[in-house]
Structure formats: structure tokens, C-alpha cells
Design a protein around this motif. Sequence first.
Motif, PDB file in Angstrom:
ATOM      1  N   PRO A 221      41.241  34.425  29.182  1.00 11.61           N
ATOM      2  CA  PRO A 221      41.905  33.717  30.289  1.00 11.61           C
ATOM      3  C   PRO A 221      41.396  34.164  31.654  1.00 11.61           C
ATOM      4  CG  PRO A 221      43.518  34.334  28.631  1.00 11.61           C
ATOM      5  CD  PRO A 221      42.223  34.985  28.234  1.00 11.61           C
ATOM      6  N   ARG A 222      41.172  35.464  31.807  1.00 10.60           N
ATOM      7  CA  ARG A 222      40.708  35.962  33.108  1.00 10.60           C
ATOM      8  C   ARG A 222      39.322  35.414  33.464  1.00 10.60           C
ATOM      9  NH1 ARG A 222      41.651  42.141  34.688  1.00 10.60           N
ATOM     10  NH2 ARG A 222      43.745  41.275  34.614  1.00 10.60           N
ATOM     11  N   ALA A 223      38.456  35.278  32.452  1.00 13.49           N
ATOM     12  CA  ALA A 223      37.119  34.736  32.702  1.00 13.49           C
ATOM     13  C   ALA A 223      37.212  33.286  33.177  1.00 13.49           C
ATOM     14  CB  ALA A 223      36.277  34.829  31.432  1.00 13.49           C
ATOM     15  N   VAL A 224      38.114  32.505  32.584  1.00 10.08           N
ATOM     16  CA  VAL A 224      38.287  31.112  33.011  1.00 10.08           C
ATOM     17  C   VAL A 224      38.806  31.061  34.441  1.00 10.08           C
ATOM     18  CG1 VAL A 224      39.490  28.943  32.563  1.00 10.08           C
ATOM     19  CG2 VAL A 224      38.682  30.325  30.648  1.00 10.08           C
ATOM     20  N   GLN A 225      39.775  31.892  34.766  1.00 10.17           N
ATOM     21  CA  GLN A 225      40.310  31.935  36.128  1.00 10.17           C
ATOM     22  C   GLN A 225      39.211  32.257  37.132  1.00 10.17           C
ATOM     23  OE1 GLN A 225      43.269  34.925  35.329  1.00 10.17           O
ATOM     24  NE2 GLN A 225      44.945  33.452  35.333  1.00 10.17           N
ATOM     25  N   SER A 226      38.391  33.238  36.803  1.00  8.61           N
ATOM     26  CA  SER A 226      37.327  33.667  37.693  1.00  8.61           C
ATOM     27  C   SER A 226      36.293  32.562  37.900  1.00  8.61           C
ATOM     28  CB  SER A 226      36.663  34.921  37.127  1.00  8.61           C
ATOM     29  OG  SER A 226      35.557  35.307  37.904  1.00  8.61           O
ATOM     30  N   LEU A 228      36.663  29.311  37.481  1.00  7.72           N
ATOM     31  CA  LEU A 228      37.227  28.172  38.205  1.00  7.72           C
ATOM     32  C   LEU A 228      37.341  28.465  39.692  1.00  7.72           C
ATOM     33  CD1 LEU A 228      38.439  25.398  38.289  1.00  7.72           C
ATOM     34  CD2 LEU A 228      40.616  26.344  37.506  1.00  7.72           C
ATOM     35  N   ALA A 229      37.786  29.672  40.036  1.00  9.60           N
ATOM     36  CA  ALA A 229      37.891  30.046  41.450  1.00  9.60           C
ATOM     37  C   ALA A 229      36.519  30.004  42.112  1.00  9.60           C
ATOM     38  CB  ALA A 229      38.508  31.432  41.573  1.00  9.60           C
ATOM     39  N   ARG A 230      35.504  30.489  41.403  1.00  6.26           N
ATOM     40  CA  ARG A 230      34.145  30.485  41.959  1.00  6.26           C
ATOM     41  C   ARG A 230      33.634  29.066  42.134  1.00  6.26           C
ATOM     42  NH1 ARG A 230      28.894  33.082  38.806  1.00  6.26           N
ATOM     43  NH2 ARG A 230      27.292  32.028  40.031  1.00  6.26           N
ATOM     44  N   ARG A 231      33.827  28.230  41.124  1.00  4.65           N
ATOM     45  CA  ARG A 231      33.364  26.843  41.201  1.00  4.65           C
ATOM     46  C   ARG A 231      34.061  26.096  42.334  1.00  4.65           C
ATOM     47  NH1 ARG A 231      28.547  25.870  38.762  1.00  4.65           N
ATOM     48  NH2 ARG A 231      28.521  26.525  36.587  1.00  4.65           N
ATOM     49  N   ALA A 232      35.365  26.331  42.485  1.00  4.83           N
ATOM     50  CA  ALA A 232      36.112  25.653  43.543  1.00  4.83           C
ATOM     51  C   ALA A 232      35.595  26.047  44.922  1.00  4.83           C
ATOM     52  CB  ALA A 232      37.598  25.983  43.407  1.00  4.83           C
ATOM     53  N   PRO A 238      39.806  23.017  49.372  1.00  8.38           N
ATOM     54  CA  PRO A 238      40.569  23.393  50.576  1.00  8.38           C
ATOM     55  C   PRO A 238      41.416  24.649  50.409  1.00  8.38           C
ATOM     56  CG  PRO A 238      41.627  21.553  49.449  1.00  8.38           C
ATOM     57  CD  PRO A 238      40.314  21.779  48.756  1.00  8.38           C
ATOM     58  N   ARG A 239      41.566  25.131  49.185  1.00 10.28           N
ATOM     59  CA  ARG A 239      42.375  26.333  48.930  1.00 10.28           C
ATOM     60  C   ARG A 239      41.894  26.974  47.648  1.00 10.28           C
ATOM     61  NH1 ARG A 239      47.486  22.547  47.704  1.00 10.28           N
ATOM     62  NH2 ARG A 239      46.196  21.171  48.937  1.00 10.28           N
ATOM     63  N   ARG A 240      42.436  28.143  47.356  1.00  8.23           N
ATOM     64  CA  ARG A 240      42.089  28.809  46.105  1.00  8.23           C
ATOM     65  C   ARG A 240      42.628  27.987  44.935  1.00  8.23           C
ATOM     66  NH1 ARG A 240      40.342  33.567  44.037  1.00  8.23           N
ATOM     67  NH2 ARG A 240      41.251  34.245  42.053  1.00  8.23           N
ATOM     68  N   VAL A 241      41.784  27.748  43.958  1.00  7.08           N
ATOM     69  CA  VAL A 241      42.156  26.914  42.820  1.00  7.08           C
ATOM     70  C   VAL A 241      42.294  27.779  41.573  1.00  7.08           C
ATOM     71  CG1 VAL A 241      41.429  25.004  41.320  1.00  7.08           C
ATOM     72  CG2 VAL A 241      41.033  24.882  43.793  1.00  7.08           C
ATOM     73  N   HIS A 242      43.367  27.569  40.839  1.00 12.77           N
ATOM     74  CA  HIS A 242      43.586  28.272  39.574  1.00 12.77           C
ATOM     75  C   HIS A 242      43.807  27.228  38.475  1.00 12.77           C
ATOM     76  CE1 HIS A 242      47.874  27.373  40.165  1.00 12.77           C
ATOM     77  NE2 HIS A 242      47.697  27.782  41.404  1.00 12.77           N
TER      78      HIS A 242
END
Length: 304
Positions: A221-226, A228-232, A238-242
Motif C-alpha cells: 500500500p505504501r508503494a502505491v501511495q508514493s 500516486l503522489a509522485r505521478r500527481a 492542484p493538491r496532494r493526491v492519495h
Amino acid sequence: MTPGATSKDPLVDAFLRHLRLERRLSPRTLDAYERDLRDMAAWMQEHGREWLNLNQAEVRAWTAQRHRQGLSARSLQRRLAALRAFYHYLKREGRIQRNPAMGVRAPKVERKLPSTLDVDQMAQLLELPGNKPLDLRDQAMMELLYSSGLRLAELVSLDMSDLDLSDAMLEVTGKGRKTRRLPVGSKARIAIQRWLEIRQELAEENEPALFVSQRGKRLSPRAVQSRLARRAMEQGAPRRVHPHMLRHSFASHMLESSGDLRAVQELLGHADISTTQIYTHLDFQHLAQVYDQAHPRARRKKPD
């Protein structure tokens, strides 16, 4: 607390064993129950009380004390829910006659609306450049999160066998190990197909996970969060995406287009429709903004 661990409290241990074996709750949920009950046990020890002789007035006193100490209304609600479930189990087992936590209420929680992206922002986010294996994997993950409104845990637990692209359907295991079948949109199908064509370049032999890391194992899960945040950030979001923001956006856009609350509840896998109803507030917020901007009697007059 990991599965199989004990709290050194026979009644609590038996309850947690019931949750794990009969209700098949996740280790994370079991941890939360154990922590909440441990807090009540600490309070009882201070006041010379035990589980089987606790009364409603004492539960209220514990709640009030924790509130004065700064515990949030949401945390108090969760702890009371754990306590009610625990005593419900003890009553079922014939250990008590009355549930002392019933009727005790925590302060009301001010409901916070979930953060979402609008349709144009979602479209921009999903226009990922690149054709490397990780690019295609990230594209497929993000499209699927938005297409089917998945929770993060549901996404990372997907196996190859859960996906049927020929029927455009996906079988998901959600909270409480409940399964549901979800449609997969055309954009997500295309993205997943592209990922599947090169998945073997990363995946270890016999690895069942649909989405894998560079090491060939199931993504965390943490890898997916990371990712996605990088891609966004790369896409100028316009904001941090999770990941949950994509689920919220899916629900909001579906409800705005269809108005079918029950259908959205089914798609999201919500046990209680009141959980889904929060998205009606988002929809109303959008409609109110449109009204304020468009209605001739709503527009404010420009100052002279």
C-alpha cells in the motif's frame, strides 16, 4: 497486535479470537479493537473495576474523562463502538446480563467532506506519459482506482484471477472479507491490457498479484501511495493526491451523473448507506455553486 498474539486478558483474548476466526476481521482492525479495549482496561485498573461489573455510569465517566483529556469525538466514538461490540460478545456468551456501553454517546463529530478532483482534473491526472513497464503499471493502477472506486487495500490485494477483461468485470474482496463484482471502464481495460502485455518483465514466476513491484512481488500500500503522489506532482495536480481521493472522486462523479445513491453504495461496498450519503453533500455543494453563479436572482450585484 499480530494475529495469534494475546493481550494478557482472557476475556479480551477470547473476543479478539472470535473477531479473527468467526468475523474474519483484518489484523489492522484487530489491532484497533485491542488498543481501544486496552484503554478501558487501564481506566478500570485505576478505579478498581473489572469487565464483568462495569456499569453504564462508569462508562460515561470514562468517556467524559477522556474527552476532557483531549480525545477527539471521532476517537471516542470508535472506542465506544469497540466497547459495545465487546460487551455484546460477552452477553452472547452468557457472561453478563446487560451491555453497559449501550446508550452511552460520544460528542457529535463534525463531518468533514472528502477531498475530490473534478472531472477535468482527473482527466489531466490520468494522462500519464511514458511506455516503460512502471509507466504502464502506474497508468493501469490509477485508471482502475478511478474506474471502479477501489479502496487501496482492495487494489493491492487483487490477483490475476480476480480480473475478467473479456467480461469487463472485477471481483474485489473488501472490508470484512466481503466480495463484490465491479465493472471495469473502457479506459481502464485498455490500460490494464497494456500492462498485462509486459507484466511478465517484472513479475516473478507464480506471483499471483495483478500489480507487482520492480522486484516482482506484490506491491505494498505504501508503494502505491508514493507512486500516486509522485505521478500527481508530475502532472501538476492542484493538491496532494492519495488513492482514496480517486475513490472519492469516482463516487462523487457517479452520484452527480446518475443520482442513484443505492447503486453507488453497491459499487463502493458500503455496508451502511449513511456512509455513502456524504457524497450527496458534495453533489449539493456543486449544485449550490452552479446556482449562485447562474441564477439571476442569486448573483450578487456588482458594487457601484
